[in-house]
Design a protein around this motif. Sequence first.
Motif, PDB file in Angstrom:
ATOM      1  N   ALA A  75      38.840  33.656  48.229  1.00  0.00           N
ATOM      2  CA  ALA A  75      39.795  33.942  49.299  1.00  0.00           C
ATOM      3  C   ALA A  75      39.091  34.352  50.579  1.00  0.00           C
ATOM      4  N   MET A  76      38.015  35.118  50.460  1.00  0.00           N
ATOM      5  CA  MET A  76      37.269  35.550  51.649  1.00  0.00           C
ATOM      6  C   MET A  76      36.602  34.359  52.336  1.00  0.00           C
ATOM      7  N   ASN A  77      35.929  33.534  51.552  1.00  0.00           N
ATOM      8  CA  ASN A  77      35.157  32.437  52.136  1.00  0.00           C
ATOM      9  C   ASN A  77      36.024  31.285  52.625  1.00  0.00           C
ATOM     10  N   GLN A  78      37.226  31.162  52.098  1.00  0.00           N
ATOM     11  CA  GLN A  78      38.129  30.104  52.546  1.00  0.00           C
ATOM     12  C   GLN A  78      39.073  30.565  53.659  1.00  0.00           C
ATOM     13  N   ILE A  86      43.551  40.584  57.183  1.00  0.00           N
ATOM     14  CA  ILE A  86      42.887  41.553  56.312  1.00  0.00           C
ATOM     15  C   ILE A  86      41.368  41.383  56.380  1.00  0.00           C
ATOM     16  N   THR A  87      40.678  42.480  56.618  1.00  0.00           N
ATOM     17  CA  THR A  87      39.218  42.518  56.540  1.00  0.00           C
ATOM     18  C   THR A  87      38.836  43.218  55.242  1.00  0.00           C
ATOM     19  N   SER A 257      47.720  40.069  47.867  1.00  0.00           N
ATOM     20  CA  SER A 257      47.953  39.182  46.719  1.00  0.00           C
ATOM     21  C   SER A 257      48.169  37.750  47.174  1.00  0.00           C
ATOM     22  N   ARG A 258      48.893  37.579  48.270  1.00  0.00           N
ATOM     23  CA  ARG A 258      49.156  36.225  48.770  1.00  0.00           C
ATOM     24  C   ARG A 258      47.849  35.510  49.098  1.00  0.00           C
ATOM     25  N   ALA A 259      46.940  36.224  49.773  1.00  0.00           N
ATOM     26  CA  ALA A 259      45.635  35.642  50.091  1.00  0.00           C
ATOM     27  C   ALA A 259      44.809  35.444  48.825  1.00  0.00           C
ATOM     28  N   LEU A 260      44.849  36.435  47.933  1.00  0.00           N
ATOM     29  CA  LEU A 260      44.085  36.349  46.681  1.00  0.00           C
ATOM     30  C   LEU A 260      44.525  35.152  45.853  1.00  0.00           C
ATOM     31  N   TYR A 261      45.833  34.933  45.724  1.00  0.00           N
ATOM     32  CA  TYR A 261      46.338  33.825  44.913  1.00  0.00           C
ATOM     33  C   TYR A 261      45.908  32.476  45.484  1.00  0.00           C
ATOM     34  N   LYS A 262      45.855  32.380  46.812  1.00  0.00           N
ATOM     35  CA  LYS A 262      45.360  31.130  47.417  1.00  0.00           C
ATOM     36  C   LYS A 262      43.895  30.921  47.060  1.00  0.00           C
ATOM     37  N   GLY A 263      43.130  32.023  47.086  1.00  0.00           N
ATOM     38  CA  GLY A 263      41.724  31.928  46.706  1.00  0.00           C
ATOM     39  C   GLY A 263      41.548  31.558  45.245  1.00  0.00           C
TER      40      GLY A 263
END
Length: 355
Positions: A75-78, A86-87, A257-263
């Motif tokens: 999620a961070m790299n994408q 979010i940082t 969670s939304r960002a995490l799930y995409k990752g």
Amino acid sequence: MKKLTALLLALVMVLGLAACAGTPDPTKAPDPTKEVTESKAPEESKEPEPAKPDPIKLTIAYMPNYASLWGVLSAMNQGFFEEEGITIELKEFPDGPSEVAAMESGDVQLAYIGKGAHRLCILGNAVIFAPSSIHTVDKVVCMPNSGIQTVEDLKGKTIAFNAGSSSETTFDNALKVAGLTRDDVDEYEMSIDNMVPAAVSDDIDAAVCWNPYSGQILKQVEGSYEIEFADGSTNTSSWICLPKYAEENRDVLVRFSRALYKGMDWGAKEENYETVAQYCADQIKSSLDSQLMQVGDAHWFNIADLTSGLKDGTIKKYYEGMQNDMVQGGNIEAGQAKEDVGDFVLFDVMEEALK
């Protein structure tokens, strides 16, 4: 007659003036360029850009292995956390109980845990807001001269384990499968990062640990090996926070969670395994090969798994099974178990993040 003549002359003069006014002056011809310039096309209506989310910074606790990092690093790299404003700051810990202690002290806000630390969620120290993966096979690392080939061979051996973590629950499950109790073995409780030197110095016959520690033993102790066993237990890993933090920051949990799930959805694709393994290797200063060895350790949840699993109750059954395993294994007392796992699993946050 004079009056008629004067009237006619006046009429002629009026007609002459009108004719002059209707004749364009060639020196004052309209400039076509000027006409185009001055005529303005109607402006297209633009939809207002969506408001950017308020920026937030989160300190995240992780353990130095693929299972802990695969989703969050994807999620961070994408750029998925960036989309949510979010940082992320990552902070390493050796095990789940250490992470929960760090949350309680205010050093971190969110954390990844393996199976063992779920005990603390059942007891009310933390709540689960996102699943990460599920493991179906457990392993024990054995020393070359231990003579251990099956879990039954653990009898009478010196077994290293880490209390309160997945190491302890795996240790108890291995004994249960073998029909043994702790009285049948020489149990050796130690911190997870001390298992590698204990194995190197030949102080133990076996160690119940996870990567990267199991991988380090296999690499540093020539002839060491792993045995596998399955007892039908549910070994789920999750993302957690403190109950009070969840009450006060529900929107943050949904955004994270939304960002995490995409990752996770991106990282769960087989064609991205090597890239994700490289992310993990870079983060913990490990080799790519050591991270690729861990890719087969679990089933990595994607968005389809989570969406269908929440709808048909599969995700809930995972947590019910885990709680039952802990009661059966003596990790918690029957009276400490929750009638509804929704008391410590935030299914509503999962559902909202997946909309």
